[in-house]
Design an enzyme around this catalytic site. Sequence first.
Site, mmCIF file in Angstrom:
data_model
loop_
_atom_site.group_PDB
_atom_site.id
_atom_site.type_symbol
_atom_site.label_atom_id
_atom_site.label_comp_id
_atom_site.label_asym_id
_atom_site.label_seq_id
_atom_site.Cartn_x
_atom_site.Cartn_y
_atom_site.Cartn_z
ATOM 1 N N GLY A 7 39.087 38.670 39.346
ATOM 2 C CA GLY A 7 38.635 39.656 40.330
ATOM 3 C C GLY A 7 38.970 41.058 39.879
ATOM 4 O O GLY A 7 39.704 41.262 38.908
ATOM 5 N N GLY B 28 40.924 43.824 39.512
ATOM 6 C CA GLY B 28 42.341 44.106 39.716
ATOM 7 C C GLY B 28 42.661 45.578 39.650
ATOM 8 O O GLY B 28 43.731 46.020 40.079
ATOM 9 N N ARG B 29 41.751 46.326 39.083
ATOM 10 C CA ARG B 29 41.991 47.776 39.000
ATOM 11 C C ARG B 29 40.676 48.530 39.114
ATOM 12 O O ARG B 29 40.527 49.623 38.572
ATOM 13 C CB ARG B 29 42.677 48.126 37.698
ATOM 14 C CG ARG B 29 41.901 47.576 36.528
ATOM 15 C CD ARG B 29 42.335 48.120 35.241
ATOM 16 N NE ARG B 29 41.756 47.264 34.213
ATOM 17 C CZ ARG B 29 41.706 47.578 32.948
ATOM 18 N NH1 ARG B 29 42.211 48.705 32.553
ATOM 19 N NH2 ARG B 29 41.176 46.747 32.076
ATOM 20 N N ARG C 87 32.259 54.150 36.539
ATOM 21 C CA ARG C 87 31.366 53.349 35.714
ATOM 22 C C ARG C 87 30.117 52.991 36.501
ATOM 23 O O ARG C 87 30.185 52.717 37.695
ATOM 24 C CB ARG C 87 32.132 52.090 35.305
ATOM 25 C CG ARG C 87 31.316 51.048 34.617
ATOM 26 C CD ARG C 87 32.225 50.104 33.888
ATOM 27 N NE ARG C 87 32.679 49.011 34.738
ATOM 28 C CZ ARG C 87 33.412 47.994 34.279
ATOM 29 N NH1 ARG C 87 33.784 47.964 33.001
ATOM 30 N NH2 ARG C 87 33.796 47.030 35.077
ATOM 31 N N ARG D 93 29.089 38.704 36.840
ATOM 32 C CA ARG D 93 29.549 38.154 35.559
ATOM 33 C C ARG D 93 29.330 36.645 35.572
ATOM 34 O O ARG D 93 29.155 36.055 36.648
ATOM 35 C CB ARG D 93 31.050 38.431 35.406
ATOM 36 C CG ARG D 93 31.410 39.875 35.586
ATOM 37 C CD ARG D 93 32.790 40.031 36.254
ATOM 38 N NE ARG D 93 33.046 41.433 36.612
ATOM 39 C CZ ARG D 93 33.541 42.339 35.794
ATOM 40 N NH1 ARG D 93 33.895 41.988 34.582
ATOM 41 N NH2 ARG D 93 33.716 43.585 36.182
ATOM 42 N N ASP E 65 34.441 36.363 32.037
ATOM 43 C CA ASP E 65 34.511 37.404 33.077
ATOM 44 C C ASP E 65 34.052 38.754 32.542
ATOM 45 O O ASP E 65 33.850 39.695 33.312
ATOM 46 C CB ASP E 65 35.931 37.509 33.655
ATOM 47 C CG ASP E 65 36.985 37.707 32.582
ATOM 48 O OD1 ASP E 65 37.048 36.885 31.653
ATOM 49 O OD2 ASP E 65 37.736 38.690 32.654
ATOM 50 N N ASN E 66 33.870 38.857 31.238
ATOM 51 C CA ASN E 66 33.371 40.104 30.653
ATOM 52 C C ASN E 66 31.954 39.930 30.139
ATOM 53 O O ASN E 66 31.507 40.649 29.244
ATOM 54 C CB ASN E 66 34.280 40.547 29.498
ATOM 55 C CG ASN E 66 35.674 40.912 29.985
ATOM 56 O OD1 ASN E 66 35.866 41.252 31.144
ATOM 57 N ND2 ASN E 66 36.651 40.837 29.094
ATOM 58 N N ASP F 284 32.886 45.984 30.105
ATOM 59 C CA ASP F 284 34.337 45.865 29.906
ATOM 60 C C ASP F 284 34.753 46.155 28.465
ATOM 61 O O ASP F 284 35.167 45.270 27.709
ATOM 62 C CB ASP F 284 34.842 44.489 30.368
ATOM 63 C CG ASP F 284 35.064 44.478 31.877
ATOM 64 O OD1 ASP F 284 34.713 45.472 32.531
ATOM 65 O OD2 ASP F 284 35.590 43.480 32.399
#
Length: 469
Positions: free
Chosen positions: A84, A86-87, A171, A178, A243-244, A253
């Site tokens: 998820g 996270g930042r 971004r 994803r 996830d990327n 990413d």
Amino acid sequence: MHIPFDNSYAALPDAFYTRQNPTPVKEPQLIGFNEDLAQLLGIEVDDLEQAAQVFAGNLVPDNAAPLAQLYAGHQFGNYNPQLGDGRAILLGEVIDTKGTRRDIQLKGSGPTPYSRMGDGRAWLGPVLREYVVSEAMHALGIPTTRALAAVTTGEPIFREQGALPGAILTRVARSHLRVGTFQVFAHRGEIEHLKTLTQYAIDRHYPNADGPMGLLRAVCAAQADLIAAWMSVGFIHGVMNTDNCSIAGETIDYGPCAFMDAFHSGRVFSSIDQQGRYAFGNQPNIAVWNMAQLATSLLQQMDEKETAVEEATEIVHAMPTQIEAAWLRRFAPKVGISNPQPDDVELIENLLNLMQADGADFTNTFRALATSDVQDQFTDRAAVNAWAMIWKQRIAHEPDPTACMNTANPAIIPRNHRIEQIIDAAVANDLAPFERLTKALSQPFKETDAELNRPPTQSEIVPATFCGT
Ligand code: AMP
Ligand code: MG
């Protein structure tokens, strides 16, 4: 400042995300702002001070619906059931002036429920790296997320290296869906959510796709094109975890990524990639592996399991051939061939083999083909001369090989040592090198600032890149 939000993700079930505002920072300062992109997005900025507040997360603009997205993913081949944002925080979406829906996301904007042990922040280095490299990628004509803005926060970030200046990247992406977004629901057996997500992805990205298998087919095609495009500019993503891996087929990413200087198909930059899983030449294999994970997830919702498995297998197995075709489409113009034939693969691979044996610079060797001095890129001139004789025969009847090559071979790429230099300068409050590099990279097929494309000297070589979290 006006952002014409039109949010769709926030209307999906609560299980897809957690609503979360960015955490305000002490002293936002706008260090990068992409006016062309702002214009494309229909964003009006009249007050840069206020824009800095928005891009720092201190001011949530009207009609934003801030949230952190849920996803999972295979990291270096191991399944992690919950990752998820996270930042990162999705502010919302806009429909750009060309009609494309785009996410606007802050990265480095503070903790979320998915931060695990992380601080939810980013330091200036990776923010500038992603800004420069993603915009360079766009200018090279390769699908990618983009950089709208970068701010420094006025707060220190603590990493292995010590205290570093904090920063936030804004971004822009066709979406942040994803492979891992599908995996999280499939692995939990949450089939209704999986179905909702599948329909959402089809509607948003591939409206002509017919059901889950149609979506799989479309994503495989997009990823095949993307991986071939990366290879054609010597790009190594570095962390091709599921996830990327973007459903829209964009490069996403940017972490320990790099453009190669001296060509080697086994090249790895990422300091965490000890096994070379994400080495340059292994990227096609990994793209197929990632698509197999997407297929596995999508299949969970199929009623006619047996025939669906057969179809999914056929789609994923077709991908290596698709990548090879895309590879030839991207590489042929690099040697001046506008209408490639199957035989041309060998011609191009022979050149790459010579380059690898000689440690020739990837970008400069291809660029030099259009002039007469490609031999200067090699120490073994006899070998490359022999290759060039055959090559010249092949392109003798091409309509305009020089023009073809000069629009396929960039004169400049974001070299690692230059990125390190702009980061070092920015940490010392000098943004001029960042601005100079960004400007040169906005027209990568023109020789505007040759010094910036010089390969690194021995002492300038950056052997590895770090995760940048
Ligand atoms: P990445 O390697 O950037 O794709 O990140 C992998 C996962 O780690 C994602 O879920 C990120 O959101 C999370 N992550 C990375 N850095 C941080 C950080 N500083 N704080 C919280 N989460 C982070
Ligand atoms: Mg990631």
